[in-house]
Write a protein that holds these residues in place. Structure first.
Motif, PDB file in Angstrom:
ATOM      1  N   MET A 198      83.986  49.536 -46.339  1.00 44.38           N
ATOM      2  CA  MET A 198      84.449  48.200 -47.275  1.00 44.38           C
ATOM      3  C   MET A 198      85.583  48.069 -46.292  1.00 44.38           C
ATOM      4  O   MET A 198      86.432  48.179 -46.701  1.00 44.38           O
ATOM      5  CB  MET A 198      84.158  48.123 -48.303  1.00 44.38           C
ATOM      6  CG  MET A 198      84.434  47.415 -49.230  1.00 44.38           C
ATOM      7  SD  MET A 198      85.288  47.049 -50.800  1.00 44.38           S
ATOM      8  CE  MET A 198      85.121  45.085 -51.137  1.00 44.38           C
ATOM      9  N   VAL A 199      84.648  46.147 -45.881  1.00 45.62           N
ATOM     10  CA  VAL A 199      85.813  45.607 -45.055  1.00 45.62           C
ATOM     11  C   VAL A 199      86.482  44.753 -46.162  1.00 45.62           C
ATOM     12  O   VAL A 199      86.287  43.809 -47.066  1.00 45.62           O
ATOM     13  CB  VAL A 199      85.589  44.739 -43.752  1.00 45.62           C
ATOM     14  CG1 VAL A 199      86.510  43.801 -43.540  1.00 45.62           C
ATOM     15  CG2 VAL A 199      83.799  45.632 -43.216  1.00 45.62           C
ATOM     16  N   PRO A 232      88.640  42.035 -47.234  1.00 42.64           N
ATOM     17  CA  PRO A 232      89.451  40.668 -46.609  1.00 42.64           C
ATOM     18  C   PRO A 232      91.507  40.451 -47.322  1.00 42.64           C
ATOM     19  O   PRO A 232      91.376  41.243 -48.171  1.00 42.64           O
ATOM     20  CB  PRO A 232      89.031  39.574 -47.532  1.00 42.64           C
ATOM     21  CG  PRO A 232      87.808  40.569 -48.539  1.00 42.64           C
ATOM     22  CD  PRO A 232      88.232  42.118 -48.727  1.00 42.64           C
ATOM     23  N   PRO A 233      92.003  39.906 -46.365  1.00 40.14           N
ATOM     24  CA  PRO A 233      92.695  39.581 -46.827  1.00 40.14           C
ATOM     25  C   PRO A 233      93.321  39.278 -47.652  1.00 40.14           C
ATOM     26  O   PRO A 233      94.525  38.807 -48.268  1.00 40.14           O
ATOM     27  CB  PRO A 233      93.416  39.317 -45.088  1.00 40.14           C
ATOM     28  CG  PRO A 233      92.094  38.444 -44.528  1.00 40.14           C
ATOM     29  CD  PRO A 233      90.872  39.317 -45.123  1.00 40.14           C
ATOM     30  N   ASP A 234      91.413  37.958 -48.297  1.00 40.88           N
ATOM     31  CA  ASP A 234      92.259  37.759 -49.382  1.00 40.88           C
ATOM     32  C   ASP A 234      92.135  37.889 -50.419  1.00 40.88           C
ATOM     33  O   ASP A 234      91.787  37.868 -51.664  1.00 40.88           O
ATOM     34  CB  ASP A 234      91.681  36.133 -49.242  1.00 40.88           C
ATOM     35  CG  ASP A 234      90.348  35.782 -49.285  1.00 40.88           C
ATOM     36  OD1 ASP A 234      89.902  36.862 -48.700  1.00 40.88           O
ATOM     37  OD2 ASP A 234      89.657  35.138 -48.963  1.00 40.88           O
ATOM     38  N   ILE A 235      91.533  39.653 -50.346  1.00 35.06           N
ATOM     39  CA  ILE A 235      91.038  39.802 -51.673  1.00 35.06           C
ATOM     40  C   ILE A 235      91.677  39.694 -52.484  1.00 35.06           C
ATOM     41  O   ILE A 235      91.003  39.229 -54.126  1.00 35.06           O
ATOM     42  CB  ILE A 235      91.278  41.427 -51.255  1.00 35.06           C
ATOM     43  CG1 ILE A 235      89.875  42.635 -52.692  1.00 35.06           C
ATOM     44  CG2 ILE A 235      92.298  42.608 -51.273  1.00 35.06           C
ATOM     45  CD1 ILE A 235      89.504  43.578 -52.235  1.00 35.06           C
ATOM     46  N   LEU A 236      92.718  39.658 -53.178  1.00 33.84           N
ATOM     47  CA  LEU A 236      93.313  39.353 -54.460  1.00 33.84           C
ATOM     48  C   LEU A 236      93.384  38.458 -54.835  1.00 33.84           C
ATOM     49  O   LEU A 236      93.631  38.023 -56.174  1.00 33.84           O
ATOM     50  CB  LEU A 236      95.005  39.927 -53.894  1.00 33.84           C
ATOM     51  CG  LEU A 236      95.594  40.750 -53.451  1.00 33.84           C
ATOM     52  CD1 LEU A 236      96.822  41.362 -53.429  1.00 33.84           C
ATOM     53  CD2 LEU A 236      95.139  41.918 -54.401  1.00 33.84           C
ATOM     54  N   THR A 237      92.912  37.091 -54.118  1.00 30.47           N
ATOM     55  CA  THR A 237      92.168  35.779 -55.269  1.00 30.47           C
ATOM     56  C   THR A 237      91.109  35.484 -54.659  1.00 30.47           C
ATOM     57  O   THR A 237      90.425  34.534 -55.138  1.00 30.47           O
ATOM     58  CB  THR A 237      93.391  34.763 -53.847  1.00 30.47           C
ATOM     59  OG1 THR A 237      93.464  34.729 -52.621  1.00 30.47           O
ATOM     60  CG2 THR A 237      95.044  34.891 -54.187  1.00 30.47           C
ATOM     61  N   LYS A 252      85.900  42.195 -56.782  1.00 31.40           N
ATOM     62  CA  LYS A 252      85.155  43.284 -57.831  1.00 31.40           C
ATOM     63  C   LYS A 252      83.971  44.366 -57.668  1.00 31.40           C
ATOM     64  O   LYS A 252      84.447  46.269 -57.475  1.00 31.40           O
ATOM     65  CB  LYS A 252      84.108  41.842 -58.096  1.00 31.40           C
ATOM     66  CG  LYS A 252      83.229  42.713 -59.616  1.00 31.40           C
ATOM     67  CD  LYS A 252      82.500  41.461 -60.415  1.00 31.40           C
ATOM     68  CE  LYS A 252      81.244  41.666 -60.985  1.00 31.40           C
ATOM     69  NZ  LYS A 252      80.059  41.999 -60.931  1.00 31.40           N
ATOM     70  N   ARG A 253      84.276  43.836 -56.306  1.00 35.40           N
ATOM     71  CA  ARG A 253      83.136  44.877 -55.192  1.00 35.40           C
ATOM     72  C   ARG A 253      83.958  45.913 -54.954  1.00 35.40           C
ATOM     73  O   ARG A 253      83.737  47.459 -54.941  1.00 35.40           O
ATOM     74  CB  ARG A 253      83.047  44.319 -53.007  1.00 35.40           C
ATOM     75  CG  ARG A 253      81.302  44.886 -53.073  1.00 35.40           C
ATOM     76  CD  ARG A 253      81.234  43.848 -52.534  1.00 35.40           C
ATOM     77  NE  ARG A 253      81.691  42.419 -52.130  1.00 35.40           N
ATOM     78  CZ  ARG A 253      81.957  42.741 -50.684  1.00 35.40           C
ATOM     79  NH1 ARG A 253      82.151  43.299 -49.962  1.00 35.40           N
ATOM     80  NH2 ARG A 253      82.575  41.216 -50.855  1.00 35.40           N
ATOM     81  N   ALA A 282      84.917  52.694 -58.467  1.00 37.45           N
ATOM     82  CA  ALA A 282      84.753  54.011 -59.523  1.00 37.45           C
ATOM     83  C   ALA A 282      83.309  54.144 -59.470  1.00 37.45           C
ATOM     84  O   ALA A 282      83.083  55.090 -60.196  1.00 37.45           O
ATOM     85  CB  ALA A 282      84.056  52.029 -60.738  1.00 37.45           C
ATOM     86  N   ALA A 283      82.438  53.716 -58.844  1.00 39.39           N
ATOM     87  CA  ALA A 283      81.487  54.894 -58.207  1.00 39.39           C
ATOM     88  C   ALA A 283      81.716  55.907 -57.497  1.00 39.39           C
ATOM     89  O   ALA A 283      81.248  57.068 -57.838  1.00 39.39           O
ATOM     90  CB  ALA A 283      80.839  54.238 -56.867  1.00 39.39           C
TER      91      ALA A 283
END
Lengths: 245, 209
Positions: B95-96, B98-103, B109-110, B116-117
């Motif tokens: 999974m890439v 993204p730099p803005d993952i926190l927002t 979610k991904r 979790a999987a």
């Protein structure tokens, strides 16, 4: 809206928030005070063992700067030993600040749980696998025979053995956070009130209470001194291993 | 609101007065309590907590190939479980981020779902391993298992630390005066995402003694 009202509006939520945040911290479990390198809250260790352990642990800190503390807990208060362990290590601040070179040997006889909690800085030497091996080889078998003195002595020796005796590196001076320094905050406040007077050119009756309120809200109590031994401010991240008997 | 000030203050033009009031209020209210620096300070803390979370997930991911290798030798019939772990790991690591993952709620979610999987697949593998006595006696496996447990515990701690720092950051951003400070000085500051999949669901199976 008058100036004092606006001023109060700025600060009341801030102070209220500090109180709420303060209350949230109180949800932590209760920890015994850090009275020494051996804290026997459960009362399972003999005086002779305690003395031997303390000497061993003090010599190790002298040689390496690493802090190891043995603690027996009367109860886990419904927490798992993993959850409680790192919180206890953080609350006591075992290990050197910034380097996090601390470890705890935690024994909870009521829950029959034991854990070696390893600070960030020692995870490389005292690995999870090694911690597990020490628990299963030295601690759990002795505990099964109710021989806590023998188990704790052998286990602590093994922990110190794993850590080795590297010579102490030069200490890094502890960083001081400006935000936590009440003196500089007071200085700023005084300066600011001078500016306020300079702009408005008159004194208001509200200044005194406001200063008082900010001062008491900003003041923070520091950790108590434990006379002879205290934590160095190290942190923990959940490294180590647990066992049951 | 602005006009009412001129009533109590004489000798200063309303225009200049407004500027002075704003300047003084900001100085007095913000720097006095260090509040003006709170948002960037908390932002850095959130970033540090997040990189710790990523570190620990990475650490788990690094352990998996060795674990799969160790189990393979003893439990040849568990091909399906082993493949599931390998696939879940591949999905999580590929999974890439993204730099803005926190927002970015969707990316966050991904990320959560992938981890979790992987957690679920790993739990099944360790549960399966229980039924192979030779495997359970293997020193290499035992060592990997204790490392995996330690890593799961570190993940739990890192997640909790992250949740706590984000809570503080978001509270600061949503309450006064932080909200005003952000509006004036840090217009880019956004409320950050936090973990929603429960820790219980993520917990690794405990090894019995």
């Amino acid at each position: 809206m008058r100036f004092p009202v606006l001023f109060a509006r700025l600060f009341v939520p801030y102070i209220a928030l500090s109180i709420v945040v303060g209350a949230a911290w109180a949800a932590e479990p209760h920890f015994p005070p850090l009275t020494g390198r051996v804290v026997d809250e459960a009362g399972i260790l003999s005086a002779a063992t305690e003395e031997k352990l303390t000497a061993m642990l003090a010599a190790h800190e002298q040689a390496t700067g690493e802090q190891v503390v043995v603690v027996t807990l009367a109860s886990l208060q419904g927490w798992s030993i993993e959850d409680l362990g790192y919180r206890l290590g953080r609350a006591w601040g075992i290990g050197e600040k910034g380097k996090n070179t601390g470890a705890l040997v935690i024994i909870a006889p009521k829950e029959r749980a034991v854990r070696i909690e390893v600070g960030y800085g020692l995870e490389g030497k005292l690995t999870d696998a090694l911690s597990r091996a020490i628990i299963e080889r030295d601690l759990v078998p002795a505990f099964r025979q109710r021989d806590f003195d023998r188990g704790v002595l052998a286990g602590t020796q093994a922990v110190l053995g794993a850590l080795g005796g590297e010579p102490k590196a030069t200490a890094v001076p502890a960083e001081r956070s400006q935000q936590d320094d009440p003196l500089s905050a007071l200085f700023l406040l005084i300066l600011i009130f001078f500016v306020v007077f300079a702009v408005f050119g008159r004194r208001g009756h509200w200044v005194g209470p406001v200063i008082g309120g900010i001062w008491s809200a900003g003041g923070r109590s520091s950790n108590g001194d434990f006379g002879g031994f205290s934590g160095g401010g190290g942190s923990f991240g959940g490294g180590g291993a647990s066992g049951r008997w | 609101m602005i006009a009412s000030y001129s009533g109590s203050l004489r000798l200063v033009a309303p225009d200049t007065l407004l500027r002075r009031i704003v300047a003084v209020l900001l100085l007095a209210g913000l720097s006095g309590c260090g509040a003006i620096n709170r948002i960037p300070t908390l932002d850095e803390q959130v970033k540090a907590a997040w990189s710790q979370v990523l570190n620990q997930y990475q650490r788990r991911s690094d352990l998996i190939p060795n674990l799969v290798e160790a189990v393979k030798g003893y439990a040849r019939h568990e091909q399906e479980t082993l493949t599931a772990v390998t696939e879940a790991r591949a999905k999580a690591t590929q999974m890439v981020i993204p730099p803005d993952i926190l927002t970015n709620p969707e990316a966050f979610k991904r990320f959560q779902e992938n981890q979790a999987a992987l957690q679920g697949a790993l739990s099944r593998l360790l549960a399966v391993a229980e039924s192979y006595p030779d495997l359970k006696a293997n020193q290499n496996f035992l060592s990997l298992q204790s490392q995996l447990e330690g890593t799961e515990n570190r993940i739990a701690v890192a997640r909790r630390d992250y949740i706590e720092t984000v809570q503080t950051y978001n509270t600061e951003l949503r309450t006064i005066p932080g909200r005003w400070i952000a509006a004036i000085f840090y217009p880019d500051a956004k409320v950050k995402e936090t973990f929603t999949i429960s820790e219980q669901a993520q917990e690794a199976p405990k090894v019995k003694f």
